[in-house]
Design a protein around this motif. Sequence first.
Motif, mmCIF file in Angstrom:
data_model
loop_
_atom_site.group_PDB
_atom_site.id
_atom_site.type_symbol
_atom_site.label_atom_id
_atom_site.label_comp_id
_atom_site.label_asym_id
_atom_site.label_seq_id
_atom_site.Cartn_x
_atom_site.Cartn_y
_atom_site.Cartn_z
ATOM 1 N N ALA A 191 0.815 -1.218 0.000
ATOM 2 C CA ALA A 191 0.000 0.000 0.000
ATOM 3 C C ALA A 191 0.847 1.267 0.000
ATOM 4 C CB ALA A 191 -0.920 -0.006 1.221
ATOM 5 N N LEU A 192 2.047 1.185 0.546
ATOM 6 C CA LEU A 192 2.910 2.366 0.637
ATOM 7 C C LEU A 192 3.667 2.645 -0.654
ATOM 8 C CD1 LEU A 192 4.349 1.886 4.240
ATOM 9 C CD2 LEU A 192 2.753 3.668 3.484
ATOM 10 N N GLN A 193 3.653 1.701 -1.591
ATOM 11 C CA GLN A 193 4.366 1.912 -2.846
ATOM 12 C C GLN A 193 3.594 2.880 -3.736
ATOM 13 O OE1 GLN A 193 7.480 0.396 -2.943
ATOM 14 N NE2 GLN A 193 6.715 -0.102 -0.904
ATOM 15 N N GLU A 194 4.310 3.791 -4.362
ATOM 16 C CA GLU A 194 3.657 4.725 -5.274
ATOM 17 C C GLU A 194 3.065 3.978 -6.462
ATOM 18 O OE1 GLU A 194 6.199 7.876 -6.452
ATOM 19 O OE2 GLU A 194 6.591 8.573 -4.407
ATOM 20 N N LYS A 195 3.809 2.987 -6.959
ATOM 21 C CA LYS A 195 3.327 2.167 -8.069
ATOM 22 C C LYS A 195 3.571 0.708 -7.731
ATOM 23 C CE LYS A 195 5.928 4.028 -11.231
ATOM 24 N NZ LYS A 195 6.522 4.334 -12.546
ATOM 25 N N LEU A 196 2.560 -0.130 -7.979
ATOM 26 C CA LEU A 196 2.737 -1.556 -7.728
ATOM 27 C C LEU A 196 3.767 -2.154 -8.674
ATOM 28 C CD1 LEU A 196 -0.901 -2.847 -7.034
ATOM 29 C CD2 LEU A 196 0.945 -2.421 -5.396
ATOM 30 N N VAL A 197 3.792 -1.637 -9.914
ATOM 31 C CA VAL A 197 4.775 -2.099 -10.894
ATOM 32 C C VAL A 197 5.882 -1.054 -10.962
ATOM 33 C CG1 VAL A 197 5.121 -2.978 -13.232
ATOM 34 C CG2 VAL A 197 2.882 -3.186 -12.142
ATOM 35 N N ALA A 198 6.736 -1.027 -9.935
ATOM 36 C CA ALA A 198 7.780 -0.003 -9.861
ATOM 37 C C ALA A 198 8.824 -0.164 -10.944
ATOM 38 C CB ALA A 198 8.450 -0.063 -8.483
ATOM 39 N N SER A 199 8.994 -1.384 -11.435
ATOM 40 C CA SER A 199 10.059 -1.660 -12.401
ATOM 41 C C SER A 199 9.608 -1.532 -13.846
ATOM 42 C CB SER A 199 10.608 -3.065 -12.180
ATOM 43 O OG SER A 199 9.594 -4.034 -12.425
ATOM 44 N N GLY A 200 8.320 -1.363 -14.097
ATOM 45 C CA GLY A 200 7.809 -1.375 -15.458
ATOM 46 C C GLY A 200 7.350 -2.769 -15.856
ATOM 47 N N PRO A 201 6.463 -2.874 -16.837
ATOM 48 C CA PRO A 201 5.880 -4.175 -17.189
ATOM 49 C C PRO A 201 6.867 -5.186 -17.747
ATOM 50 C CG PRO A 201 5.173 -2.441 -18.726
ATOM 51 C CD PRO A 201 5.865 -1.766 -17.599
ATOM 52 N N SER A 202 7.859 -4.735 -18.519
ATOM 53 C CA SER A 202 8.788 -5.698 -19.123
ATOM 54 C C SER A 202 9.654 -6.371 -18.065
ATOM 55 C CB SER A 202 9.664 -5.012 -20.180
ATOM 56 O OG SER A 202 10.410 -3.960 -19.588
ATOM 57 N N LEU A 203 10.182 -5.576 -17.129
ATOM 58 C CA LEU A 203 10.986 -6.163 -16.061
ATOM 59 C C LEU A 203 10.126 -6.972 -15.089
ATOM 60 C CD1 LEU A 203 13.548 -3.324 -15.257
ATOM 61 C CD2 LEU A 203 13.984 -5.522 -16.373
ATOM 62 N N MET A 204 8.863 -6.569 -14.926
ATOM 63 C CA MET A 204 7.964 -7.370 -14.103
ATOM 64 C C MET A 204 7.774 -8.753 -14.722
ATOM 65 S SD MET A 204 3.893 -6.902 -13.321
ATOM 66 C CE MET A 204 3.522 -7.598 -14.932
ATOM 67 N N ALA A 205 7.562 -8.785 -16.043
ATOM 68 C CA ALA A 205 7.404 -10.069 -16.729
ATOM 69 C C ALA A 205 8.668 -10.905 -16.612
ATOM 70 C CB ALA A 205 7.053 -9.831 -18.199
ATOM 71 N N PHE A 206 9.830 -10.245 -16.730
ATOM 72 C CA PHE A 206 11.105 -10.955 -16.580
ATOM 73 C C PHE A 206 11.210 -11.589 -15.195
ATOM 74 C CE2 PHE A 206 15.506 -10.604 -14.956
ATOM 75 C CZ PHE A 206 16.128 -11.523 -15.796
ATOM 76 N N GLY A 207 10.842 -10.828 -14.161
ATOM 77 C CA GLY A 207 10.900 -11.357 -12.801
ATOM 78 C C GLY A 207 9.979 -12.537 -12.602
ATOM 79 N N MET A 208 8.789 -12.468 -13.178
ATOM 80 C CA MET A 208 7.834 -13.571 -13.033
ATOM 81 C C MET A 208 8.314 -14.836 -13.749
ATOM 82 S SD MET A 208 5.522 -12.355 -11.024
ATOM 83 C CE MET A 208 6.935 -11.501 -10.283
ATOM 84 N N VAL A 209 8.931 -14.652 -14.908
ATOM 85 C CA VAL A 209 9.477 -15.804 -15.636
ATOM 86 C C VAL A 209 10.598 -16.462 -14.836
ATOM 87 C CG1 VAL A 209 10.786 -16.495 -17.688
ATOM 88 C CG2 VAL A 209 8.800 -14.992 -17.929
ATOM 89 N N MET A 210 11.484 -15.626 -14.273
ATOM 90 C CA MET A 210 12.571 -16.174 -13.460
ATOM 91 C C MET A 210 12.039 -16.923 -12.245
ATOM 92 S SD MET A 210 15.488 -15.560 -14.875
ATOM 93 C CE MET A 210 14.605 -15.891 -16.406
#
Length: 378
Positions: free
Chosen positions: A281-300
């Motif tokens: 809740a305290l994060q300004e954006k839930l996807v702080a890294s951007g969608p492409s890096l979020m997808a990379f993290g999920m794949v890893m």
Amino acid sequence: MMIGVGEIYKVVVAVAPLYTALGLGYGSVRWWHIFTPEQCEAINLLVSYLTLPFFTFEFTIHADPFSMNYQFILADVISKLVIVSILFAWAKCSSKGSYGWSITTFSLSTLTNSLVVGVPMLNAMYGPSAQDLVVQSSIFQAIVWLVLLLFVLEFRKVKIGIPTKPGVVSNQYSHVVSIDISPSSKDTAAAATTNSNDQNTNGVADHEVLIAKPSFCSLMRIIWFKLALNPNSYASIVGITWAFISNRWHFEMPSIMEGSILVMSKAGTGMAMFSMGLFMALQEKLVASGPSLMAFGMVMKFIAGPAAMAIGAIAVGLRGDVLRIAIIQAALPQSITSFIFARDYGLHADVLSTAVIFGMLVSLPVLVAYYFLFGLMS
């Protein structure tokens, strides 16, 4: 044996309370404005320094080191060595390789939130034996892998270089002011960039700047000091020490101590998830890294990590439910400690933050899908 709706429902029932606590933590800040950021920090300190360490300690002291599945531990070691080998080759041989990104990718693909999410989920899936394996994995991660991660992060700072005034070269690394670390293609030349002006902030010219190179012993002192500041680290170390002693000489902990530990431990899971909700809740954006890096993290997290564990498990001969447990526990959500380290060392904290948040949100359907597919194949 094929898994039916009843088994999947049992898993959801076991894990749903965790997400209830997470939702309450999120809503307390984002929707209802019950807690201020300062109060959230106090709650996080309560979880980090009291409830979660007691939770870790309580599980660890009841482990039996003499009956651990060392084949399972070896599979975990092999899986991480596979990932390390690939990342090292990429960093060394590819023009796009980066040691900093190698460290981050290792964290994303291998370090998990084993106890808080893994214990109730794997216990619901495969019973108490699965819970025992998750506890063993958690102990090994806290004592070995997190220590190695901290060592690599400290070593990276040394590799980049620490600027000091002439004549102030010291082996006491903790007393040397660190430069700001920004990701680069190879994580080198950062020190030179920091000193690109003719004069530094203290009026010392560039060729007059010395690079402090702490000794190995000094580096290890810093690492152990930082681990000592994290109660979860020595909760595992003290807990496994007691487990060795009690199982070797059949000591029993006095009931008054056992009860004291248990009353704090019971708050561990709920408070950890509630604190996670506050963090989200305290994060300004839930996807702080951007969608492409979020997808990379999920794949890893949900593909590369389990795939490497499958290689390690098959290599050491794990079969049946133990093989399935090994793969599923490798797909557990991201370790919060890995995010804390990333934040402290200025290394892709936004990526780890996103991985922690979205890993927690999507882990239930992903892990249930793994469970269902393994049921179809059995």
